[in-house]
Design a protein around this motif. Structure first.
Motif, PDB file in Angstrom:
ATOM      1  N   VAL A   1     -24.695   2.928   6.744  1.00  0.00           N
ATOM      2  CA  VAL A   1     -24.218   4.112   7.476  1.00  0.00           C
ATOM      3  C   VAL A   1     -22.864   3.866   8.139  1.00  0.00           C
ATOM      4  CG1 VAL A   1     -24.701   5.721   9.352  1.00  0.00           C
ATOM      5  CG2 VAL A   1     -26.527   5.050   7.788  1.00  0.00           C
ATOM      6  N   PRO A   2     -22.668   2.745   8.872  1.00  0.00           N
ATOM      7  CA  PRO A   2     -21.336   2.497   9.451  1.00  0.00           C
ATOM      8  C   PRO A   2     -20.237   2.411   8.395  1.00  0.00           C
ATOM      9  CG  PRO A   2     -22.956   1.054  10.453  1.00  0.00           C
ATOM     10  CD  PRO A   2     -23.635   1.719   9.303  1.00  0.00           C
ATOM     11  N   SER A   3     -20.530   1.771   7.259  1.00  0.00           N
ATOM     12  CA  SER A   3     -19.491   1.630   6.234  1.00  0.00           C
ATOM     13  C   SER A   3     -19.128   2.984   5.625  1.00  0.00           C
ATOM     14  CB  SER A   3     -19.953   0.660   5.136  1.00  0.00           C
ATOM     15  OG  SER A   3     -21.046   1.194   4.411  1.00  0.00           O
ATOM     16  N   MET A   4     -20.118   3.854   5.415  1.00  0.00           N
ATOM     17  CA  MET A   4     -19.841   5.176   4.855  1.00  0.00           C
ATOM     18  C   MET A   4     -19.086   6.060   5.847  1.00  0.00           C
ATOM     19  SD  MET A   4     -23.325   6.072   2.716  1.00  0.00           S
ATOM     20  CE  MET A   4     -22.616   7.557   2.001  1.00  0.00           C
ATOM     21  N   LEU A   5     -19.362   5.888   7.139  1.00  0.00           N
ATOM     22  CA  LEU A   5     -18.649   6.664   8.152  1.00  0.00           C
ATOM     23  C   LEU A   5     -17.199   6.203   8.288  1.00  0.00           C
ATOM     24  CD1 LEU A   5     -21.356   6.900  10.973  1.00  0.00           C
ATOM     25  CD2 LEU A   5     -20.583   8.739   9.460  1.00  0.00           C
ATOM     26  N   ALA A   6     -16.970   4.892   8.132  1.00  0.00           N
ATOM     27  CA  ALA A   6     -15.624   4.343   8.341  1.00  0.00           C
ATOM     28  C   ALA A   6     -14.719   4.519   7.126  1.00  0.00           C
ATOM     29  CB  ALA A   6     -15.721   2.858   8.693  1.00  0.00           C
ATOM     30  N   ALA A   7     -15.293   4.581   5.913  1.00  0.00           N
ATOM     31  CA  ALA A   7     -14.479   4.647   4.694  1.00  0.00           C
ATOM     32  C   ALA A   7     -13.512   5.835   4.662  1.00  0.00           C
ATOM     33  CB  ALA A   7     -15.382   4.666   3.460  1.00  0.00           C
ATOM     34  N   PRO A   8     -13.920   7.063   5.041  1.00  0.00           N
ATOM     35  CA  PRO A   8     -12.959   8.172   5.001  1.00  0.00           C
ATOM     36  C   PRO A   8     -11.758   7.980   5.920  1.00  0.00           C
ATOM     37  CG  PRO A   8     -15.213   9.000   5.109  1.00  0.00           C
ATOM     38  CD  PRO A   8     -15.277   7.526   5.352  1.00  0.00           C
ATOM     39  N   PHE A   9     -11.948   7.306   7.062  1.00  0.00           N
ATOM     40  CA  PHE A   9     -10.832   7.059   7.969  1.00  0.00           C
ATOM     41  C   PHE A   9      -9.826   6.089   7.336  1.00  0.00           C
ATOM     42  CE2 PHE A   9     -14.193   8.467  10.847  1.00  0.00           C
ATOM     43  CZ  PHE A   9     -13.509   9.409  11.602  1.00  0.00           C
TER      44      PHE A   9
ATOM     45  N   VAL B   1       0.763   4.062  -6.066  1.00  0.00           N
ATOM     46  CA  VAL B   1      -0.191   3.218  -5.362  1.00  0.00           C
ATOM     47  C   VAL B   1      -1.341   4.024  -4.763  1.00  0.00           C
ATOM     48  CG1 VAL B   1       1.054   3.231  -3.146  1.00  0.00           C
ATOM     49  CG2 VAL B   1      -0.420   1.301  -3.729  1.00  0.00           C
ATOM     50  N   GLN B   2      -1.085   5.232  -4.253  1.00  0.00           N
ATOM     51  CA  GLN B   2      -2.172   6.046  -3.696  1.00  0.00           C
ATOM     52  C   GLN B   2      -3.166   6.451  -4.785  1.00  0.00           C
ATOM     53  OE1 GLN B   2       0.975   6.368  -2.789  1.00  0.00           O
ATOM     54  NE2 GLN B   2       0.985   6.210  -0.535  1.00  0.00           N
ATOM     55  N   ASN B   3      -2.637   6.762  -5.991  1.00  0.00           N
ATOM     56  CA  ASN B   3      -3.520   7.089  -7.119  1.00  0.00           C
ATOM     57  C   ASN B   3      -4.286   5.861  -7.598  1.00  0.00           C
ATOM     58  OD1 ASN B   3      -0.966   9.244  -7.909  1.00  0.00           O
ATOM     59  ND2 ASN B   3      -3.045  10.011  -7.771  1.00  0.00           N
ATOM     60  N   ALA B   4      -3.628   4.703  -7.555  1.00  0.00           N
ATOM     61  CA  ALA B   4      -4.303   3.460  -7.954  1.00  0.00           C
ATOM     62  C   ALA B   4      -5.466   3.156  -7.019  1.00  0.00           C
ATOM     63  CB  ALA B   4      -3.305   2.301  -7.951  1.00  0.00           C
ATOM     64  N   ILE B   5      -5.251   3.326  -5.711  1.00  0.00           N
ATOM     65  CA  ILE B   5      -6.309   3.059  -4.731  1.00  0.00           C
ATOM     66  C   ILE B   5      -7.434   4.077  -4.870  1.00  0.00           C
ATOM     67  CG2 ILE B   5      -6.829   3.070  -2.252  1.00  0.00           C
ATOM     68  CD1 ILE B   5      -4.042   1.853  -1.806  1.00  0.00           C
ATOM     69  N   GLY B   6      -7.084   5.352  -5.055  1.00  0.00           N
ATOM     70  CA  GLY B   6      -8.111   6.383  -5.217  1.00  0.00           C
ATOM     71  C   GLY B   6      -8.936   6.181  -6.474  1.00  0.00           C
ATOM     72  N   THR B   7      -8.265   5.852  -7.590  1.00  0.00           N
ATOM     73  CA  THR B   7      -8.970   5.603  -8.858  1.00  0.00           C
ATOM     74  C   THR B   7      -9.834   4.351  -8.748  1.00  0.00           C
ATOM     75  OG1 THR B   7      -7.123   6.611 -10.047  1.00  0.00           O
ATOM     76  CG2 THR B   7      -8.659   5.284 -11.333  1.00  0.00           C
ATOM     77  N   SER B   8      -9.334   3.330  -8.059  1.00  0.00           N
ATOM     78  CA  SER B   8     -10.105   2.109  -7.849  1.00  0.00           C
ATOM     79  C   SER B   8     -11.384   2.392  -7.065  1.00  0.00           C
ATOM     80  CB  SER B   8      -9.252   1.082  -7.105  1.00  0.00           C
ATOM     81  OG  SER B   8     -10.030  -0.029  -6.730  1.00  0.00           O
ATOM     82  N   ALA B   9     -11.285   3.279  -6.089  1.00  0.00           N
ATOM     83  CA  ALA B   9     -12.477   3.637  -5.304  1.00  0.00           C
ATOM     84  C   ALA B   9     -13.542   4.278  -6.194  1.00  0.00           C
ATOM     85  CB  ALA B   9     -12.088   4.584  -4.176  1.00  0.00           C
ATOM     86  N   ALA B  10     -13.091   5.132  -7.140  1.00  0.00           N
ATOM     87  CA  ALA B  10     -14.037   5.768  -8.062  1.00  0.00           C
ATOM     88  C   ALA B  10     -14.628   4.756  -9.033  1.00  0.00           C
ATOM     89  CB  ALA B  10     -13.335   6.888  -8.831  1.00  0.00           C
ATOM     90  N   VAL B  11     -13.796   3.824  -9.500  1.00  0.00           N
ATOM     91  CA  VAL B  11     -14.255   2.774 -10.422  1.00  0.00           C
ATOM     92  C   VAL B  11     -15.265   1.853  -9.736  1.00  0.00           C
ATOM     93  CG1 VAL B  11     -13.473   0.688 -11.623  1.00  0.00           C
ATOM     94  CG2 VAL B  11     -12.227   2.830 -11.908  1.00  0.00           C
TER      95      VAL B  11
ATOM     96  N   PHE C   1     -18.979   5.275  -2.892  1.00  0.00           N
ATOM     97  CA  PHE C   1     -19.228   6.708  -3.072  1.00  0.00           C
ATOM     98  C   PHE C   1     -18.538   7.515  -1.977  1.00  0.00           C
ATOM     99  CE2 PHE C   1     -21.807  10.569  -2.426  1.00  0.00           C
ATOM    100  CZ  PHE C   1     -21.644  11.147  -3.677  1.00  0.00           C
ATOM    101  N   SER C   2     -18.654   7.043  -0.726  1.00  0.00           N
ATOM    102  CA  SER C   2     -17.994   7.721   0.388  1.00  0.00           C
ATOM    103  C   SER C   2     -16.477   7.662   0.242  1.00  0.00           C
ATOM    104  CB  SER C   2     -18.420   7.067   1.713  1.00  0.00           C
ATOM    105  OG  SER C   2     -17.775   7.660   2.806  1.00  0.00           O
TER     106      SER C   2
END
Length: 266
Positions: free
Chosen positions: A224-232, A174-184, A65-66
């Motif tokens: 919490v650590p995983s959600m904080l690190a994901a945007p980076f 590839v950037q769209n593939a990674i972004g779409t994969s995150a949503a999936v 989700f993050s």
């Protein structure tokens, strides 16, 4: 409580890798959690891998989700593809978790290790599609989602290990593939988490504070650590050479999976 530092460190690393490569983090979490759980007397040996799979999938629910929010801000999520693939994924995760709950730990570990090695090989080779290849129609995308959901639930991953290669093979950037994969990864984690909770609910001798096959203390310390690190990690996706990062990550995946297999059989 004695293991909280290890869970926090694992949450930071998996969140970062999930955001950067769109893989959900389960490929790292499962072998690491299996090793951490094996070292604790409270976990019955026969259920160590099932607990690692369930806890990993529940953590991915929050990490994905993050990660998807971060990629959405970069305009990298193809929501039409997400809408077409999600129904198949939800059906597939239900099938996968039901099957995983009835498979002994050692055969499940062998499956996971072989799967990780195949994914790592694809990352290392960085195979390229034909220029004319495109995404299939809605029925084809649904079928792909069914397969991704089933295997993702068995291996407790966010689905990126299949979704990213599938989309890039269809000439998606590839950037769209990674972004779409995150949503999936979010519907995969939702269906998978519910499945592991349900299928582990009546198992005896699980450690205290377990919710089915989900170990809640580890989940809390990692979320919490995983959600904080994901945007980076997501930010770096748009700045660094992804192919090089994938090769480095692939070597780590193979090492972790082989060590997990050795621990379970030794």
């Amino acid at each position: 409580m004695d293991w909280w530092l290890a869970y926090i460190a694992l949450g930071l690393f998996t969140g970062f890798s999930a955001g950067m490569l769109g893989i959900g983090g389960g490929l790292v979490m499962v072998p690491m959690l299996a090793m951490l759980f094996s070292a604790q007397e409270a976990f019955p040996r026969a259920e160590v891998l099932h607990m690692a799979l369930g806890t990993s999938m529940a953590t991915i629910l929050f990490t994905s989700f993050s990660s998807l929010r971060a990629h959405h801000r970069h305009g990298a999520v193809l929501w039409r593809v997400v809408g077409q693939i999600t129904p198949g994924i939800l059906v597939g995760t239900g099938i996968g978790t039901l099957f995983a709950a009835h498979v002994p730990a050692r055969p499940l570990a062998v499956f996971f290790t072989v799967f990780v090695c195949l994914v790592a090989t694809q990352m290392i080779l960085n195979l390229k599609p034909k220029p004319s290849r495109e995404l299939p129609g809605a029925a084809g995308v649904f079928s792909v989602g069914l397969g991704i959901g089933t295997v993702s639930a068995l291996a407790a991953i966010g689905g990126g290990a299949f979704t990213v290669p599938f989309l890039t093979w269809c000439n998606v950037k590839v950037q769209n593939a990674i972004g779409t994969s995150a949503a999936v990864g979010f519907p995969i984690a939702l269906g998978g988490s519910l499945g592991y909770v349900f299928n582990g609910w009546d198992h005896a001798a699980l450690p205290a504070w377990s919710l089915g096959f989900v170990y809640v203390p580890a989940l809390i310390w990692m979320v919490v650590p995983s959600m904080l690190a994901a945007p980076f990690g997501a930010m770096l996706t748009h700045r660094l050479p992804v192919a090089t990062l994938k090769r480095v990550f692939a070597g780590l995946l193979i090492a972790l999976a082989v060590r997990m297999l050795w621990k379970l059989f030794s």
